[in-house]
Motif scaffolding. Structure first.
Motif, PDB file in Angstrom:
ATOM      1  N   HIS A 163       0.800  -1.425  -0.145  1.00  0.00           N
ATOM      2  CA  HIS A 163       0.036  -0.110   0.145  1.00  0.00           C
ATOM      3  C   HIS A 163       0.965   1.368  -0.025  1.00  0.00           C
ATOM      4  O   HIS A 163       0.404   2.246  -0.348  1.00  0.00           O
ATOM      5  CB  HIS A 163      -0.933  -0.191   1.331  1.00  0.00           C
ATOM      6  CG  HIS A 163      -0.437   0.013   2.542  1.00  0.00           C
ATOM      7  ND1 HIS A 163      -0.080   1.384   3.110  1.00  0.00           N
ATOM      8  CD2 HIS A 163      -0.119  -0.935   3.453  1.00  0.00           C
ATOM      9  CE1 HIS A 163       0.408   0.994   4.370  1.00  0.00           C
ATOM     10  NE2 HIS A 163       0.384  -0.458   4.502  1.00  0.00           N
ATOM     11  N   HIS A 164       2.132   1.207   0.412  1.00  0.00           N
ATOM     12  CA  HIS A 164       2.814   2.335   0.363  1.00  0.00           C
ATOM     13  C   HIS A 164       3.203   2.499  -1.049  1.00  0.00           C
ATOM     14  O   HIS A 164       3.387   3.729  -1.421  1.00  0.00           O
ATOM     15  CB  HIS A 164       4.413   1.987   1.249  1.00  0.00           C
ATOM     16  CG  HIS A 164       4.346   1.979   2.644  1.00  0.00           C
ATOM     17  ND1 HIS A 164       4.986   0.870   3.372  1.00  0.00           N
ATOM     18  CD2 HIS A 164       3.546   2.709   3.579  1.00  0.00           C
ATOM     19  CE1 HIS A 164       4.459   1.066   4.672  1.00  0.00           C
ATOM     20  NE2 HIS A 164       3.620   1.925   4.710  1.00  0.00           N
ATOM     21  N   LEU A 165       3.514   1.488  -1.650  1.00  0.00           N
ATOM     22  CA  LEU A 165       4.027   1.897  -3.212  1.00  0.00           C
ATOM     23  C   LEU A 165       2.870   2.074  -4.386  1.00  0.00           C
ATOM     24  O   LEU A 165       3.144   3.079  -5.223  1.00  0.00           O
ATOM     25  CB  LEU A 165       4.695   0.536  -3.618  1.00  0.00           C
ATOM     26  CG  LEU A 165       6.075   0.134  -2.874  1.00  0.00           C
ATOM     27  CD1 LEU A 165       6.529  -1.107  -3.167  1.00  0.00           C
ATOM     28  CD2 LEU A 165       7.048   1.148  -3.250  1.00  0.00           C
ATOM     29  N   THR A 166       1.794   1.692  -3.853  1.00  0.00           N
ATOM     30  CA  THR A 166       0.781   2.070  -4.797  1.00  0.00           C
ATOM     31  C   THR A 166       0.079   3.270  -4.275  1.00  0.00           C
ATOM     32  O   THR A 166      -0.273   4.038  -5.350  1.00  0.00           O
ATOM     33  CB  THR A 166      -0.417   0.894  -4.604  1.00  0.00           C
ATOM     34  OG1 THR A 166      -0.968   0.640  -3.145  1.00  0.00           O
ATOM     35  CG2 THR A 166      -0.077  -0.378  -5.279  1.00  0.00           C
ATOM     36  N   SER A 167       0.205   3.651  -3.373  1.00  0.00           N
ATOM     37  CA  SER A 167      -0.290   5.007  -2.726  1.00  0.00           C
ATOM     38  C   SER A 167       0.785   6.257  -3.730  1.00  0.00           C
ATOM     39  O   SER A 167       0.297   7.045  -3.891  1.00  0.00           O
ATOM     40  CB  SER A 167      -0.177   5.281  -1.419  1.00  0.00           C
ATOM     41  OG  SER A 167      -1.131   4.386  -0.556  1.00  0.00           O
ATOM     42  N   TYR A 168       2.079   5.772  -3.337  1.00  0.00           N
ATOM     43  CA  TYR A 168       3.108   6.537  -4.328  1.00  0.00           C
ATOM     44  C   TYR A 168       2.608   6.860  -5.662  1.00  0.00           C
ATOM     45  O   TYR A 168       2.525   7.854  -6.297  1.00  0.00           O
ATOM     46  CB  TYR A 168       4.385   6.217  -4.024  1.00  0.00           C
ATOM     47  CG  TYR A 168       5.337   6.556  -5.261  1.00  0.00           C
ATOM     48  CD1 TYR A 168       5.642   8.008  -5.235  1.00  0.00           C
ATOM     49  CD2 TYR A 168       6.015   5.834  -6.092  1.00  0.00           C
ATOM     50  CE1 TYR A 168       6.483   8.395  -6.334  1.00  0.00           C
ATOM     51  CE2 TYR A 168       6.625   6.212  -7.129  1.00  0.00           C
ATOM     52  CZ  TYR A 168       7.118   7.430  -7.234  1.00  0.00           C
ATOM     53  OH  TYR A 168       7.844   8.110  -8.322  1.00  0.00           O
ATOM     54  N   LEU A 169       2.042   5.633  -6.324  1.00  0.00           N
ATOM     55  CA  LEU A 169       1.845   5.678  -7.860  1.00  0.00           C
ATOM     56  C   LEU A 169       0.827   6.505  -8.172  1.00  0.00           C
ATOM     57  O   LEU A 169       0.585   7.216  -9.014  1.00  0.00           O
ATOM     58  CB  LEU A 169       1.772   4.302  -8.354  1.00  0.00           C
ATOM     59  CG  LEU A 169       3.033   3.326  -8.454  1.00  0.00           C
ATOM     60  CD1 LEU A 169       2.605   1.742  -8.883  1.00  0.00           C
ATOM     61  CD2 LEU A 169       3.930   4.065  -9.438  1.00  0.00           C
ATOM     62  N   PHE A 170      -0.460   6.137  -7.236  1.00  0.00           N
ATOM     63  CA  PHE A 170      -1.600   6.719  -7.644  1.00  0.00           C
ATOM     64  C   PHE A 170      -1.764   8.271  -7.510  1.00  0.00           C
ATOM     65  O   PHE A 170      -2.416   8.941  -7.934  1.00  0.00           O
ATOM     66  CB  PHE A 170      -2.778   6.181  -6.528  1.00  0.00           C
ATOM     67  CG  PHE A 170      -3.019   4.605  -6.851  1.00  0.00           C
ATOM     68  CD1 PHE A 170      -2.485   3.956  -8.153  1.00  0.00           C
ATOM     69  CD2 PHE A 170      -3.569   3.822  -5.713  1.00  0.00           C
ATOM     70  CE1 PHE A 170      -2.703   2.887  -8.240  1.00  0.00           C
ATOM     71  CE2 PHE A 170      -3.576   2.490  -6.026  1.00  0.00           C
ATOM     72  CZ  PHE A 170      -3.384   1.822  -7.042  1.00  0.00           C
ATOM     73  N   ASN A 171      -0.820   8.806  -6.393  1.00  0.00           N
ATOM     74  CA  ASN A 171      -0.781  10.146  -6.028  1.00  0.00           C
ATOM     75  C   ASN A 171       0.213  10.901  -7.206  1.00  0.00           C
ATOM     76  O   ASN A 171      -0.013  12.183  -7.253  1.00  0.00           O
ATOM     77  CB  ASN A 171      -0.304  10.596  -4.737  1.00  0.00           C
ATOM     78  CG  ASN A 171      -1.488  10.211  -3.708  1.00  0.00           C
ATOM     79  OD1 ASN A 171      -2.615  10.643  -4.113  1.00  0.00           O
ATOM     80  ND2 ASN A 171      -1.253   9.546  -2.449  1.00  0.00           N
ATOM     81  N   THR A 172       0.969  10.457  -7.640  1.00  0.00           N
ATOM     82  CA  THR A 172       2.057  11.015  -8.555  1.00  0.00           C
ATOM     83  C   THR A 172       2.406  10.743  -9.956  1.00  0.00           C
ATOM     84  O   THR A 172       2.924  11.262 -10.680  1.00  0.00           O
ATOM     85  CB  THR A 172       3.794  10.784  -7.583  1.00  0.00           C
ATOM     86  OG1 THR A 172       3.922   9.617  -7.893  1.00  0.00           O
ATOM     87  CG2 THR A 172       3.495  11.439  -6.531  1.00  0.00           C
ATOM     88  N   VAL A 173       1.700   9.438 -10.396  1.00  0.00           N
ATOM     89  CA  VAL A 173       1.846   8.940 -11.588  1.00  0.00           C
ATOM     90  C   VAL A 173       0.583   8.968 -12.454  1.00  0.00           C
ATOM     91  O   VAL A 173      -0.466   8.273 -11.725  1.00  0.00           O
ATOM     92  CB  VAL A 173       2.481   7.721 -11.779  1.00  0.00           C
ATOM     93  CG1 VAL A 173       2.845   7.025 -13.424  1.00  0.00           C
ATOM     94  CG2 VAL A 173       3.857   7.941 -11.083  1.00  0.00           C
ATOM     95  N   GLU A 174       0.395   9.419 -13.843  1.00  0.00           N
ATOM     96  CA  GLU A 174      -0.964   9.283 -14.390  1.00  0.00           C
ATOM     97  C   GLU A 174      -0.916   7.719 -15.090  1.00  0.00           C
ATOM     98  O   GLU A 174      -0.018   7.564 -15.999  1.00  0.00           O
ATOM     99  CB  GLU A 174      -1.037  10.103 -15.335  1.00  0.00           C
ATOM    100  CG  GLU A 174      -2.271  10.086 -16.042  1.00  0.00           C
ATOM    101  CD  GLU A 174      -2.683  11.297 -17.216  1.00  0.00           C
ATOM    102  OE1 GLU A 174      -3.578  11.175 -17.728  1.00  0.00           O
ATOM    103  OE2 GLU A 174      -1.766  12.206 -17.028  1.00  0.00           O
ATOM    104  N   PHE A 175      -1.928   7.091 -14.774  1.00  0.00           N
ATOM    105  CA  PHE A 175      -1.923   5.786 -15.456  1.00  0.00           C
ATOM    106  C   PHE A 175      -2.095   5.752 -16.842  1.00  0.00           C
ATOM    107  O   PHE A 175      -2.944   6.403 -17.403  1.00  0.00           O
ATOM    108  CB  PHE A 175      -3.199   4.713 -14.883  1.00  0.00           C
ATOM    109  CG  PHE A 175      -3.552   3.553 -15.311  1.00  0.00           C
ATOM    110  CD1 PHE A 175      -2.610   2.704 -15.430  1.00  0.00           C
ATOM    111  CD2 PHE A 175      -4.598   3.336 -16.369  1.00  0.00           C
ATOM    112  CE1 PHE A 175      -2.716   1.281 -16.057  1.00  0.00           C
ATOM    113  CE2 PHE A 175      -4.719   2.166 -17.062  1.00  0.00           C
ATOM    114  CZ  PHE A 175      -3.874   1.310 -16.812  1.00  0.00           C
ATOM    115  N   GLY A 176      -1.339   4.915 -17.626  1.00  0.00           N
ATOM    116  CA  GLY A 176      -1.558   5.062 -19.169  1.00  0.00           C
ATOM    117  C   GLY A 176      -1.114   6.262 -19.712  1.00  0.00           C
ATOM    118  O   GLY A 176      -1.520   6.450 -20.912  1.00  0.00           O
ATOM    119  N   SER A 177      -0.387   7.130 -19.163  1.00  0.00           N
ATOM    120  CA  SER A 177      -0.101   8.140 -19.763  1.00  0.00           C
ATOM    121  C   SER A 177       0.990   8.491 -20.825  1.00  0.00           C
ATOM    122  O   SER A 177       0.746   9.325 -21.680  1.00  0.00           O
ATOM    123  CB  SER A 177       0.375   9.324 -18.720  1.00  0.00           C
ATOM    124  OG  SER A 177       1.582   8.799 -18.002  1.00  0.00           O
TER     125      SER A 177
END
Length: 497
Positions: A163-177
């Motif tokens: 959940h630490h790593l997915t939280s980082y991704l969801f907040n800072t990286v746009e999926f499929g960008s």
């Protein structure tokens, strides 16, 4: 949700897009899913509780990362540059490890675990295995164990949960960008948070990853050009070598839209030269720690160009930018309680869902409200975060606290200074005296007294180095972090000899 879902999401959208490797021979997202599902079976059949990787960054890292996640066990990339006894000591701290190593490091690891494989042997076993049944990984399970670099103390195993790593991704990286034309060049070590962050963030964005195992400025520039690399990350020593190699010429990398840097302090003169050498590239300063699952502050492309163009804003180039969404920051006094006002320098504390602050065998160091003590000296000014070095680096001269970064930022602008580190050395009168250790930019450089006089014109008398020493190189970690304790030991021993 475990990090294995990051790959599944990307493959569900673009299964035939190249995920890792060269654009003419790499593996697609669907192929990566298939390989990691079989890799998970290999890990389960061996009864592994950890996957240890010892090697340079390359296509095997994402395979092992997602194979481990599908098997429900952590991956622990270790520093392949460590001595044999150090490597084996770290392996011994992990429960039932299966080791995958580059052939060059097998001799160091023979007998360190029940199973030691090369990357190719692991892939061969995976190709012969059946795909593992998909079992969702609990959010609170450990996904990655990263040992801190140990620049001031023995390495500690940081536990990063899914959940630490997915939280980082969801907040800072746009999926499929990313599009099929986007490619990133990965040259950061796998045992560094930037190396692991590159795997997750680029897969989540749908961006192809190309690899450069052995960095040289020439090979880096060549790969950027031939592979149409659109984004890359470097540590400051890499960028300094690239700028030096270009020697005033422009880089000639028209496709490179984004160049991120981090991992250590960036000398402002190097950054200014790089901004000129890469006129069409957006620069990003990414500041983060292992314990925070990567980036917590960003100085973006517009910030860089505005600061370069406006002398009144030039100082912002020495900041690490603004705190990213989902994160909070406080500057506290030395008592670790009192929150300081805007512009005051103290200790940086951060809080957010991506923050771990948990160490293997030691538990969590978060306070009662979930704040993590970074132990970095810092200040926040007009919304920009400025890092002043580690709290442990502070020099106490005659009872006055002196931050090395304050002096280093002045000295690095001297024409004769290529690199500089300011340290405190034992002194009978002052407790500690200030010593500037300089790597000169050329053989015919100013002498020690001339450098001290130059500093005295630009710094308070109490900040002027008591000693100036010239050396051929500074001790650093592979990611460019200065190892001050080694420098202090070297100079202390030389004085006593």
């Amino acid at each position: 949700m475990g990090i294995e879902m990051v790959l599944d999401m990307a493959a569900s959208v673009e299964p035939d897009r190249i995920a890792i490797g060269r654009r003419d021979s790499g593996s697609t997202y669907q192929q990566l899913v298939d390989t990691t599902a079989r890799g998970a079976t290999v890990l389960r059949e061996h009864g592994a509780r950890h996957v240890v990787f010892v090697g340079v960054n390359g296509p095997i890292l994402p395979v092992l990362t997602f194979s481990a996640a599908r098997a429900g066990i952590p991956i622990a990339p270790l520093n392949y540059r460590l001595a044999t006894d150090q490597l084996r000591d770290l392996v011994a701290q992990l429960d039932r490890p299966l080791i995958v190593a580059d052939p060059a490091y097998l001799d160091k690891l023979t007998g360190a675990a029940a199973t030691v494989l090369t990357g190719e042997q692991f892939l061969e076993a995976a190709r012969a295995a059946e795909p593992a049944e998909c079992v969702p990984t609990p959010d609170d399970a450990t996904a990655v164990v990263l040992f801190t670099s140990g620049t001031t103390s023995a390495p500690k195993g940081v536990l990063l949960r899914h959940h630490h790593l997915t939280s980082y991704l969801f907040n800072t990286v746009e999926f499929g960008s990313a599009t099929a034309e986007h490619a990133t060049l990965v040259s950061t070590p796998p045992y560094h948070i930037a190396g692991m962050g590159a795997v997750l963030s680029n897969i989540y964005a749908g961006r192809r990853m190309a690899y450069l195992p052995d960095f040289t400025p020439e090979s880096w520039l060549e790969l950027v050009r031939t592979e149409g690399v659109t984004s890359a990350m470097v540590v400051p020593t890499m960028l300094a070598r690239i700028v030096e190699h270009l020697d005033g010429a422009t880089a000639g990398t028209p496709a490179l839209a984004s160049l991120a840097y981090g991992g250590a302090r960036m000398p402002q003169p190097v950054l200014e030269k790089a901004l000129v050498a890469f006129p069409d590239t957006g620069f990003v300063n990414a500041y983060g720690l292992t314990e925070t699952s990567s980036t917590i502050a960003v100085l973006g492309p517009d910030d860089h160009r505005e600061a370069l163009a406006d002398p009144a804003l030039r100082g912002r180039l020495s900041s690490v930018g603004r705190i990213v969404p989902g994160m909070e920051a406080q500057i506290r006094d030395e008592d670790d309680v009192t929150v300081l006002a805007d512009g005051e320098t103290g200790l940086l504390w951060v809080r957010g869902a991506q923050v771990s602050g948990e160490y293997m065998g030691k538990g969590s160091v978060l306070d009662a409200d979930g704040w993590f003590p970074t132990r970095d000296r810092a200040r926040i000014e007009d919304g920009f975060l400025y890092i002043g070095g580690r709290a442990d680096d502070t020099i106490i001269r005659g009872g006055e606290n002196v931050a090395p970064a304050e002096i280093e930022d002045v000295l690095v602008r001297h024409d004769d200074v290529r690199e500089v580190a300011v340290i405190g050395l034992p002194d009978d009168e002052w407790g500690e005296r200030i010593c500037a250790v300089i790597v000169p930019s050329h053989d015919d450089h100013a002498d020690s007294e001339a450098v001290r006089a130059w500093c005295r014109e630009r710094l308070r008398g109490s900040r002027t180095p008591d000693d100036v020493v010239f050396v051929d190189e500074l001790p650093k970690t592979p990611t460019g972090k200065l190892v001050r304790r080694d420098l202090v030991s070297q100079l202390t021993l030389s004085e006593s000899a």
